[in-house]
Scaffold this active site. Structure first.
Site, short mmCIF file in Angstrom:
data_model
loop_
_atom_site.label_atom_id
_atom_site.label_comp_id
_atom_site.label_asym_id
_atom_site.label_seq_id
_atom_site.Cartn_x
_atom_site.Cartn_y
_atom_site.Cartn_z
N GLU A 1 0.89 -1.00 0.08
CA GLU A 1 0.03 0.09 -0.20
C GLU A 1 0.82 1.38 0.12
OE1 GLU A 1 -4.38 -0.32 1.77
OE2 GLU A 1 -3.09 0.44 3.14
N HIS B 1 8.06 -26.68 -1.46
CA HIS B 1 7.31 -27.78 -2.37
C HIS B 1 6.20 -27.22 -3.00
CE1 HIS B 1 9.49 -30.91 0.30
NE2 HIS B 1 9.62 -29.84 1.09
N LYS C 1 -13.96 0.46 -4.10
CA LYS C 1 -15.28 0.89 -3.21
C LYS C 1 -16.18 1.74 -4.18
CE LYS C 1 -12.17 1.66 0.83
NZ LYS C 1 -11.87 2.69 1.68
O1 PA5 Z 1 -3.48 1.17 5.79
C1 PA5 Z 1 -4.75 1.73 5.75
O2 PA5 Z 1 -4.83 2.90 5.65
C2 PA5 Z 1 -5.77 0.91 5.42
O3 PA5 Z 1 -5.39 -0.45 5.24
C3 PA5 Z 1 -6.81 0.92 6.43
O4 PA5 Z 1 -6.35 0.40 7.64
C4 PA5 Z 1 -8.17 0.11 6.02
O5 PA5 Z 1 -8.78 0.34 4.68
C5 PA5 Z 1 -9.14 -0.04 7.21
O6 PA5 Z 1 -9.45 1.36 7.20
P1 PA5 Z 1 -10.30 1.88 8.40
O7 PA5 Z 1 -9.54 1.83 9.59
O8 PA5 Z 1 -10.87 3.36 7.86
O9 PA5 Z 1 -11.78 1.11 8.60
#
Ligand code: PA5
Length: 447
Positions: A289, A310, A424
């Site tokens: 990310e 394996h 989303k």
């Molecule tokens: O690292 C990040 O920002 C994302 O992976 C969020 O943690 C994830 O989308 C969950 O978001 P939220 O805590 O707003 O529900």
């Protein structure tokens, strides 16, 4: 002091030491940019000095909450997704007994996750199981509006209220969210839940040492003080020292970028201790990310060895030569199991009799590294002394700091995630969420 030893000699077939050391200036500049907060995403740098700034009062408050939930539950349901789940899951799995769930007498509530996907069967099976147990809920969402955990919370809140009554349910639910914004904040305040705040300047994937990780871990009986101390000691060792010779996080960031620039586009995090599986999942999220954007980024993958030797072992040995590996090696095990001698020796294993299983594991690790180097897969090795809360804290901060430096070296903003919005938007359009009417109309035409 850093407990982490990073050995990069097995990448020298692909990049030389002088080439890596030649990145010193770049690394120093990027670490400085992080520290000064002068780079992109500088409003999300709260994690940088987080371990050393956690106060005694904060830890005591978390432990008090944990005690209340522990008294009332055999299970703690942790609701969250992405950065709001992977940190707790990684630490939980790394530090738990492999068969904790089957122990007749358990000291600590077991951690079970929900809202980290949208499986209907999982939710039905979870609620059916929860009919039989006492449980508490820790619901985590920074934005407070993420669909997956919101669905799970709606279902489990109703289940808990029916099971124990609304008043008792309130004392068994803790919400961890933004200080002021989002549906979860509003709901928590109206229902009267205890809440913890996720700091504005700490993104989900960097939040393991905030209440996001600390509350569920404390409920399940883990030593959060040791975890935080490990992070704080790594912060002390690495944040104010850019020297590639003595800062393992800086060296890791430099080496992976040097490899990337030579066409090694995929990094595989390798473990020889399956308890690290979710540390790798957490790492995948952290790097994927943070770095995968603007058409750039090292693709983070992971294997659990020797199992995956394996399966994926074939590809790694002989497939496309775009891979490098980073092995996490644990020096000392918690337990000793020796391979017994057998008079008949029908399995031909007497040559191993008297050896600890880990000696075999370590030779599998060494043999694999040598084979992969021969197969032109450069190999870094991170060694930690043992798998405990302190060393996991060190490892997590090490990866976080390296990620910040590495992301800036790649030329991206490591602290945003614009790409996760695309799915989303489509999902909301397809589900006809109010406010998405135009998108719904548009997406229908594509179907
Ligand atoms: O690292 C990040 O920002 C994302 O992976 C969020 O943690 C994830 O989308 C969950 O978001 P939220 O805590 O707003 O529900």
């Amino acid at each position: 002091m850093s407990n982490i030893k990073l050995d990069i000699k097995n990448v020298y077939g692909c990049v030389t030491r002088p080439e890596i050391m030649g990145l010193q200036e770049e690394v120093s500049a990027n670490l400085e940019m992080l520290k000064k907060g002068s780079g992109e995403g500088n409003d999300f740098l709260g994690w940088l000095r987080l371990p050393s700034s956690i106060t005694e009062a904060e830890l005591t408050a978390v432990e008090k909450t944990a005690e209340r939930l522990r008294d009332r539950s055999d299970i703690v349901i942790v609701i969250g997704i992405g950065g709001s789940y992977l940190g707790a899951k990684a630490v939980n799995d790394a530090l738990s007994d492999s068969f904790e769930m089957l122990k007749k007498e358990r000291k600590n509530p077991m951690m079970i996750f929900a809202g980290h996907h949208i499986s209907e069967d999982y939710m039905q099976e979870l609620t059916a199981m929860l009919d039989q147990y006492n449980y508490a809920i820790v619901v985590i969402s920074k934005s407070g509006t993420t669909t997956e955990p919101a669905i799970a919370f709606r279902i489990l809140k109703e289940h808990l209220e029916k099971k124990v009554g609304s008043e008792e349910a309130v004392s068994r639910i803790v919400a961890i969210t933004d200080a002021t914004k989002g549906a979860l904040r509003k709901l928590a305040e109206q229902e009267g839940y205890e809440t913890y705040v996720i700091p504005d300047d700490v993104g989900g994937r960097f939040s393991v040492l905030t209440p996001v990780g600390l509350v569920p871990l404390a409920v399940s009986g883990f030593n959060i003080r040791q975890l935080v101390q490990g992070g704080a000691d790594m912060e002390k060792a690495c944040l104010n020292n850019a020297d590639l010779n003595t800062n393992p996080a800086a060296l890791y960031a430099a080496t992976r970028n040097a490899l990337y620039r030579k066409g090694k586009k995929i990094e595989i995090l390798v473990n020889y201790q399956v308890k690290l599986h979710y540390v790798a999942e957490w790492w995948k999220q952290l790097y994927g990310e943070s770095e995968g954007k603007d058409g750039k980024g090292i693709f983070p993958a992971a294997v659990d060895n020797s199992s995956d030797l394996h399966s994926m072992g074939q590809y790694i040995q002989e497939g496309e030569r775009i891979l490098f590996e980073t092995v996490i090696s644990i020096k000392e095990n918690d337990h000793t199991v020796k391979i017994p001698s057998d008079d008949k020796n029908l399995d031909g294993l007497n040559y191993l009799a008297g050896k600890k299983i880990d000696e075999v594991n370590k030779m599998a690790e060494l043999g694999t590294a040598l084979a992969h180097i021969d197969g032109e897969v450069p190999n870094m090795r991170i060694e930690i002394p043992r798998l405990d809360a302190y060393n996991v804290g060190q490892l997590m901060y090490f990866f976080e700091l390296a990620c910040g430096i590495s992301g800036y070296m790649l030329g991206v903003n490591p602290f945003n995630q614009p790409g996760v919005e695309a799915y989303k938007k489509n999902m909301f359009a397809l589900l006809e969420k109010p406010g998405f009417e135009k998108e719904t109309e548009k997406i229908r035409k594509r179907l």
